[in-house]
Write a protein that holds these residues in place. Structure first.
Motif: not given
Length: 344
Positions: A159, A187-188, A226
């Motif tokens: 991340r 995830l990113n 996040d």
């Protein structure tokens, strides 16, 4: 203003951070980077961090390259205080064109960023976006179970990377390769994903991602999980004045003051910082007092402490956040300096 920032950056030492879990291929990438920089006539220096007492990976680095070893602990916690000294000695003693930090695979990436930004209070550093190496086969194995500290740490590392090198892609099946790419994207979503075998990547393209001063006007709202990650630690980014889309989603902006600023104005400036800025720190002089102050900003709260720095310490402020307008921040600070200068 863009020209001013470019001039400031040219006077700074670039610092690259390599992150990634144990055995992912960070040292292989480091070797490739060193060879590339040396071919360009540049002088790189290396800081290698190992939890153990012996740095075996350091044996793989060209002996002509200045290197500092941080052993017996993690750069983000137990030996964190040593980093400023190691950077200072490397930069002042060897005068490299750039420094690359290879952190131990057990290090939390946000804590690494925070440790490096502390050093930028004393040294003129241009902290580049983090490069994270991900072992494709290891990620696939951990993802199938989705539990344990190793899995959670790997997620944090993913991340926080602005470039994700999905390494050892040849060790998993083609269908699984696409599954891992899709996972990294989820995830990113801000990062550039680069599939690789033995970290063979286009190095000019990889490093170009960290040479722009990105200025992103549109803010992408991330998922709650996040944002929780950002609140748990501190954060970093980079922005571009003409950019369409930025991979540099975690940004550090370092501002070196040319003169004192008004204390009331600066305190109001800190209060009005956008929520995208999670952390701030610095040493500065106010025009309405003869003392110098250390300021710390985190989670919308600021503290000021009167100090007498040892040695030649510049007036500087460092801001860490996500998708904030770095140029606008610089303009506000420059305007404060100008106004304080005119009132003298």
């Amino acid at each position: 203003m863009e020209r001013d920032i470019d001039k400031e950056k040219s006077e700074m030492t670039p610092v690259y951070i390599l992150s990634g879990f144990l055995g992912s291929g960070k040292t292989t990438l480091l070797q490739r980077l060193i060879a590339y920089w040396k071919d360009l006539g540049l002088k790189p220096a290396v800081i290698m961090n190992e939890i153990g007492e012996v740095n075996l990976d350091g044996q793989l680095v060209d002996e002509e390259v200045p290197m500092a070893e941080m052993l017996g602990g993690c750069i983000c916690c137990t030996i964190r205080g040593d980093l400023s000294m190691q950077l200072y000695e490397l930069i002042k003693g060897d005068q490299p064109d750039l420094v690359v930090i290879e952190a131990t695979g057990a290090a939390n990436p946000m804590e690494i960023f925070d440790a490096v930004t502390e050093s930028s209070l004393y040294l003129k550093l241009d902290i580049r976006p983090m490069i994270t190496v991900v072992d494709a086969a290891h990620l696939a194995e951990l993802y199938s179970s989705q539990q344990g500290k190793t899995y959670r740490l790997m997620l944090d590392q993913i991340r926080c990377g602005s470039d994700l090198i999905l390494n050892k892609i040849d060790r998993i099946e083609p269908g699984q390769q696409q599954e891992m790419k899709d996972l990294l994207t989820r995830l990113n979503p801000f990062a550039r994903i680069i599939p690789a075998v033995k970290c063979e990547v286009d190095l000019p393209s990889l490093l170009e991602n960290g040479t722009r001063i990105e200025h992103v006007h549109d803010h992408v709202s991330g998922k709650e999980e996040d944002h929780d990650l950002l609140k748990k630690h501190d954060h970093h980014h980079d922005h571009d004045v003409h950019s369409h889309a930025s991979h540099e989603h975690v940004t550090v902006y370092t501002h070196y003051f040319s003169g004192p600023v008004d204390s009331v104005e600066f305190e109001q400036f800190i209060k009005d910082l956008p929520r995208e800025i999670y952390r701030g720190k610095g040493i500065l002089q106010f025009s309405d007092t003869s003392s110098r102050f250390l300021f710390q900003y985190a989670y919308r709260e600021a503290d000021y402490l009167k100090i007498t720095p040892q040695g030649d310490v510049p007036n500087v402020a460092v801001f860490i956040g996500e998708h904030f307008d770095k140029v606008a921040l610089a303009e506000q600070l420059k305007a404060m300096e100008k106004e304080a200068g005119q009132s003298d």
